[in-house]
Design a protein around this motif. Structure first.
Motif, PDB file in Angstrom:
ATOM      1  N   VAL A 133      14.583  24.231 -33.782  1.00 13.22           N
ATOM      2  CA  VAL A 133      13.584  23.565 -34.619  1.00 13.22           C
ATOM      3  C   VAL A 133      13.988  22.118 -34.913  1.00 13.22           C
ATOM      4  CG1 VAL A 133      12.659  23.511 -36.982  1.00 13.22           C
ATOM      5  CG2 VAL A 133      12.633  25.649 -35.668  1.00 13.22           C
ATOM      6  N   ASP A 134      15.260  21.913 -35.258  1.00 11.60           N
ATOM      7  CA  ASP A 134      15.745  20.568 -35.570  1.00 11.60           C
ATOM      8  C   ASP A 134      15.581  19.631 -34.375  1.00 11.60           C
ATOM      9  OD1 ASP A 134      16.403  21.420 -38.095  1.00 11.60           O
ATOM     10  OD2 ASP A 134      18.547  21.653 -37.683  1.00 11.60           O
ATOM     11  N   ARG A 135      15.854  20.152 -33.182  1.00 11.08           N
ATOM     12  CA  ARG A 135      15.722  19.330 -31.976  1.00 11.08           C
ATOM     13  C   ARG A 135      14.258  18.956 -31.733  1.00 11.08           C
ATOM     14  NH1 ARG A 135      17.836  15.312 -29.178  1.00 11.08           N
ATOM     15  NH2 ARG A 135      16.875  15.218 -27.111  1.00 11.08           N
ATOM     16  N   ILE A 136      13.361  19.905 -31.927  1.00 13.43           N
ATOM     17  CA  ILE A 136      11.933  19.624 -31.730  1.00 13.43           C
ATOM     18  C   ILE A 136      11.464  18.540 -32.692  1.00 13.43           C
ATOM     19  CG2 ILE A 136       9.609  20.589 -31.988  1.00 13.43           C
ATOM     20  CD1 ILE A 136      10.773  23.259 -30.950  1.00 13.43           C
ATOM     21  N   HIS A 137      11.879  18.625 -33.953  1.00 16.14           N
ATOM     22  CA  HIS A 137      11.484  17.610 -34.932  1.00 16.14           C
ATOM     23  C   HIS A 137      12.065  16.239 -34.572  1.00 16.14           C
ATOM     24  CE1 HIS A 137       9.177  19.984 -37.656  1.00 16.14           C
ATOM     25  NE2 HIS A 137      10.161  20.772 -38.000  1.00 16.14           N
ATOM     26  N   HIS A 138      13.309  16.224 -34.113  1.00 19.79           N
ATOM     27  CA  HIS A 138      13.924  14.950 -33.716  1.00 19.79           C
ATOM     28  C   HIS A 138      13.125  14.312 -32.584  1.00 19.79           C
ATOM     29  CE1 HIS A 138      16.984  11.978 -32.620  1.00 19.79           C
ATOM     30  NE2 HIS A 138      16.713  12.323 -31.362  1.00 19.79           N
ATOM     31  N   VAL A 139      12.808  15.108 -31.579  1.00 19.43           N
ATOM     32  CA  VAL A 139      12.063  14.601 -30.428  1.00 19.43           C
ATOM     33  C   VAL A 139      10.682  14.090 -30.850  1.00 19.43           C
ATOM     34  CG1 VAL A 139      10.829  15.371 -28.354  1.00 19.43           C
ATOM     35  CG2 VAL A 139      13.252  15.927 -28.634  1.00 19.43           C
ATOM     36  N   GLY A 140       9.973  14.889 -31.637  1.00 15.89           N
ATOM     37  CA  GLY A 140       8.632  14.505 -32.040  1.00 15.89           C
ATOM     38  C   GLY A 140       8.596  13.215 -32.846  1.00 15.89           C
ATOM     39  N   GLU A 215      12.968  11.835 -15.546  1.00 14.95           N
ATOM     40  CA  GLU A 215      14.278  12.485 -15.464  1.00 14.95           C
ATOM     41  C   GLU A 215      14.739  12.959 -16.841  1.00 14.95           C
ATOM     42  OE1 GLU A 215      16.697   9.529 -13.637  1.00 14.95           O
ATOM     43  OE2 GLU A 215      16.018   9.989 -11.593  1.00 14.95           O
ATOM     44  N   ARG A 216      14.457  12.170 -17.866  1.00 15.97           N
ATOM     45  CA  ARG A 216      14.817  12.554 -19.229  1.00 15.97           C
ATOM     46  C   ARG A 216      14.019  13.764 -19.692  1.00 15.97           C
ATOM     47  NH1 ARG A 216      13.068   8.326 -22.426  1.00 15.97           N
ATOM     48  NH2 ARG A 216      14.050   9.299 -24.244  1.00 15.97           N
ATOM     49  N   ILE A 217      12.762  13.849 -19.258  1.00 17.42           N
ATOM     50  CA  ILE A 217      11.929  14.998 -19.616  1.00 17.42           C
ATOM     51  C   ILE A 217      12.468  16.273 -18.968  1.00 17.42           C
ATOM     52  CG2 ILE A 217       9.638  16.029 -19.281  1.00 17.42           C
ATOM     53  CD1 ILE A 217       8.444  13.230 -19.691  1.00 17.42           C
ATOM     54  N   VAL A 218      12.884  16.158 -17.704  1.00 17.67           N
ATOM     55  CA  VAL A 218      13.478  17.325 -17.027  1.00 17.67           C
ATOM     56  C   VAL A 218      14.756  17.751 -17.734  1.00 17.67           C
ATOM     57  CG1 VAL A 218      14.524  18.151 -14.887  1.00 17.67           C
ATOM     58  CG2 VAL A 218      12.448  16.740 -14.793  1.00 17.67           C
ATOM     59  N   GLU A 219      15.585  16.787 -18.110  1.00 21.02           N
ATOM     60  CA  GLU A 219      16.817  17.083 -18.832  1.00 21.02           C
ATOM     61  C   GLU A 219      16.509  17.766 -20.167  1.00 21.02           C
ATOM     62  OE1 GLU A 219      20.663  14.723 -20.781  1.00 21.02           O
ATOM     63  OE2 GLU A 219      19.188  13.641 -19.561  1.00 21.02           O
ATOM     64  N   GLU A 220      15.466  17.288 -20.845  1.00 20.39           N
ATOM     65  CA  GLU A 220      15.080  17.882 -22.132  1.00 20.39           C
ATOM     66  C   GLU A 220      14.540  19.301 -21.945  1.00 20.39           C
ATOM     67  OE1 GLU A 220      14.847  17.950 -26.269  1.00 20.39           O
ATOM     68  OE2 GLU A 220      15.722  16.391 -24.966  1.00 20.39           O
ATOM     69  N   ALA A 221      13.836  19.534 -20.860  1.00 19.25           N
ATOM     70  CA  ALA A 221      13.332  20.882 -20.578  1.00 19.25           C
ATOM     71  C   ALA A 221      14.487  21.851 -20.375  1.00 19.25           C
ATOM     72  CB  ALA A 221      12.432  20.860 -19.341  1.00 19.25           C
ATOM     73  N   ASN A 222      15.554  21.393 -19.722  1.00 19.45           N
ATOM     74  CA  ASN A 222      16.734  22.248 -19.561  1.00 19.45           C
ATOM     75  C   ASN A 222      17.385  22.526 -20.914  1.00 19.45           C
ATOM     76  OD1 ASN A 222      17.167  22.908 -16.687  1.00 19.45           O
ATOM     77  ND2 ASN A 222      17.196  20.704 -16.410  1.00 19.45           N
ATOM     78  N   LYS A 223      17.364  21.532 -21.804  1.00 25.51           N
ATOM     79  CA  LYS A 223      17.865  21.755 -23.164  1.00 25.51           C
ATOM     80  C   LYS A 223      17.020  22.805 -23.872  1.00 25.51           C
ATOM     81  CE  LYS A 223      19.875  17.172 -24.093  1.00 25.51           C
ATOM     82  NZ  LYS A 223      19.770  15.950 -24.942  1.00 25.51           N
ATOM     83  N   ALA A 224      15.709  22.732 -23.677  1.00 26.32           N
ATOM     84  CA  ALA A 224      14.807  23.702 -24.299  1.00 26.32           C
ATOM     85  C   ALA A 224      15.133  25.113 -23.829  1.00 26.32           C
ATOM     86  CB  ALA A 224      13.352  23.357 -23.977  1.00 26.32           C
ATOM     87  N   PHE A 225      15.409  25.261 -22.544  1.00 25.29           N
ATOM     88  CA  PHE A 225      15.802  26.568 -22.024  1.00 25.29           C
ATOM     89  C   PHE A 225      17.102  27.038 -22.684  1.00 25.29           C
ATOM     90  CE2 PHE A 225      12.874  25.997 -18.386  1.00 25.29           C
ATOM     91  CZ  PHE A 225      12.363  27.282 -18.314  1.00 25.29           C
ATOM     92  N   ARG A 226      18.038  26.111 -22.873  1.00 27.55           N
ATOM     93  CA  ARG A 226      19.314  26.494 -23.503  1.00 27.55           C
ATOM     94  C   ARG A 226      19.095  26.937 -24.949  1.00 27.55           C
ATOM     95  NH1 ARG A 226      21.367  22.167 -20.331  1.00 27.55           N
ATOM     96  NH2 ARG A 226      21.332  20.670 -22.051  1.00 27.55           N
ATOM     97  N   PHE A 227      18.224  26.235 -25.657  1.00 29.57           N
ATOM     98  CA  PHE A 227      17.918  26.652 -27.034  1.00 29.57           C
ATOM     99  C   PHE A 227      17.319  28.050 -27.049  1.00 29.57           C
ATOM    100  CE2 PHE A 227      17.869  21.997 -28.144  1.00 29.57           C
ATOM    101  CZ  PHE A 227      18.842  22.058 -29.133  1.00 29.57           C
ATOM    102  N   ASN A 228      16.432  28.301 -26.108  1.00 27.62           N
ATOM    103  CA  ASN A 228      15.837  29.638 -26.025  1.00 27.62           C
ATOM    104  C   ASN A 228      16.891  30.697 -25.723  1.00 27.62           C
ATOM    105  OD1 ASN A 228      12.693  29.813 -26.163  1.00 27.62           O
ATOM    106  ND2 ASN A 228      13.091  27.902 -25.094  1.00 27.62           N
TER     107      ASN A 228
END
Length: 311
Positions: A133-140, A215-228
């Motif tokens: 949740v904290d990461r999503i808020h930071h990104v947004g 490239e940053r979006i792809v990297e962030e998507a991998n982070k999202a998978f890790r959070f999940n």
């Protein structure tokens, strides 16, 4: 933008016009392709977490499913809050589909079903979910272009594998056929999931983004998978501490710990005259000296036979 279609109330509201979904030629540099290829390994790892594997096999305890729903509620509350914040931001606006995609209200219905009217007082955000949740808020709030990664990871998964999980949960947990408890998986305003996903990918590919941002979006998507995956691992650990539940009409085996009256085999539940649990009865019998002597003799004979076979 989507064309207007008549709403249930007889008015009009903006929803999808699926003629927009023609994919055309797909380039390896399109964001949808970069995300597909760039998250393939993460996707495979997420699917092979113990929690997901057990879920797919129908080995999901109701209490754990409820906790997973809580985690989703906090995750989507954060995601949709940030999507609302950036609905007019050109780096995200084309992917803003609140009527079709937003899950927060559906999850609230599921939590009300599982926890009752006062469900808000009964739930709390777990440690792993809070990090997500904290990461999503930071990104947004600071890097809204990366919000695409979180929306893509969640919603496209919900429209794909999530539909398999819906059927598994409904069957394994014996949820009502009227779909209480699984509203999260119901996308009533999407008539064709495959065409919607095509439209969503086309909108992603049309975003005005440079190579570095992609490239940053792809990297962030991998982070999202890790959070999940961290949430899955957290749920798996909690699941190991929960008592076994009956599945498909069967009874779990009592582990011999705690109050015997909670044992599914307890006489009152079975309606028999015997007051004991089979587990405790077996343990008590094994403690008798004569029985121990017989068991020891049997073990000696078995050990001798095994030694002979090996030689």
């Amino acid at each position: 933008m989507p064309s207007a279609l008549e709403s249930p109330e007889g008015g009009e509201e903006d929803i999808l016009h699926y003629e927009e979904t023609e994919d055309g030629a797909v380039s390896p540099m399109d964001l949808s392709e970069l995300l597909k290829e760039g998250t393939k390994e993460s996707h495979d790892r997420a699917e092979n977490t113990q929690f997901v594997k057990d879920f797919l096999k129908g080995r999901i305890k109701k209490e754990l499913f409820k906790l997973a729903t809580v985690a989703l509620y906090f995750t989507y509350s954060a995601l949709e809050e940030e999507m609302d914040r950036n609905k007019d931001n050109p780096v995200f606006a084309p992917l803003y589909f609140p009527v079709e995609l937003h899950r927060r209200e559906a999850l609230a219905k599921d939590l009300k079903y599982f926890y009752g009217e006062d469900w808000k007082e009964k739930i709390q955000c777990s440690e792993a979910t809070q990090q997500y949740v904290d990461r999503i808020h930071h990104v947004g709030q600071h890097e809204p272009e990366l919000l695409v990664a979180h929306a893509y990871t969640r919603y496209m998964g919900d429209l794909s594998g999530g539909q398999v999980l819906k059927k598994v949960a409904q069957r394994a947990l014996k949820l009502p056929s009227t779909e209480e408890g699984i509203q999260f998986y119901m996308f009533d305003n999407i008539s064709n999931a495959q065409k919607f996903k095509q439209l969503y990918r086309a909108r992603m590919n049309a975003l005005d983004l440079d190579k570095n941002t992609k490239e940053r979006i792809v990297e962030e998507a991998n982070k999202a998978f890790r959070f999940n995956m961290q949430v899955f691992d957290e749920l798996d650990k909690i699941g190991k501490s929960l008592a076994e539940e009956a599945q498909d009409g069967g009874f779990p085996v009592h582990d011999g710990k705690g109050d015997i009256r909670k044992c599914p085999y307890y006489a009152d539940k079975l309606g028999t005259a015997s007051p004991g649990c089979p587990f405790h009865a077996a343990v008590g019998l094994a403690r008798q000296p004569l029985v121990q002597l017989v068991l020891a003799a049997c073990m000696a004979v078995a050990a001798g036979a095994a030694a002979w076979y090996i030689l």
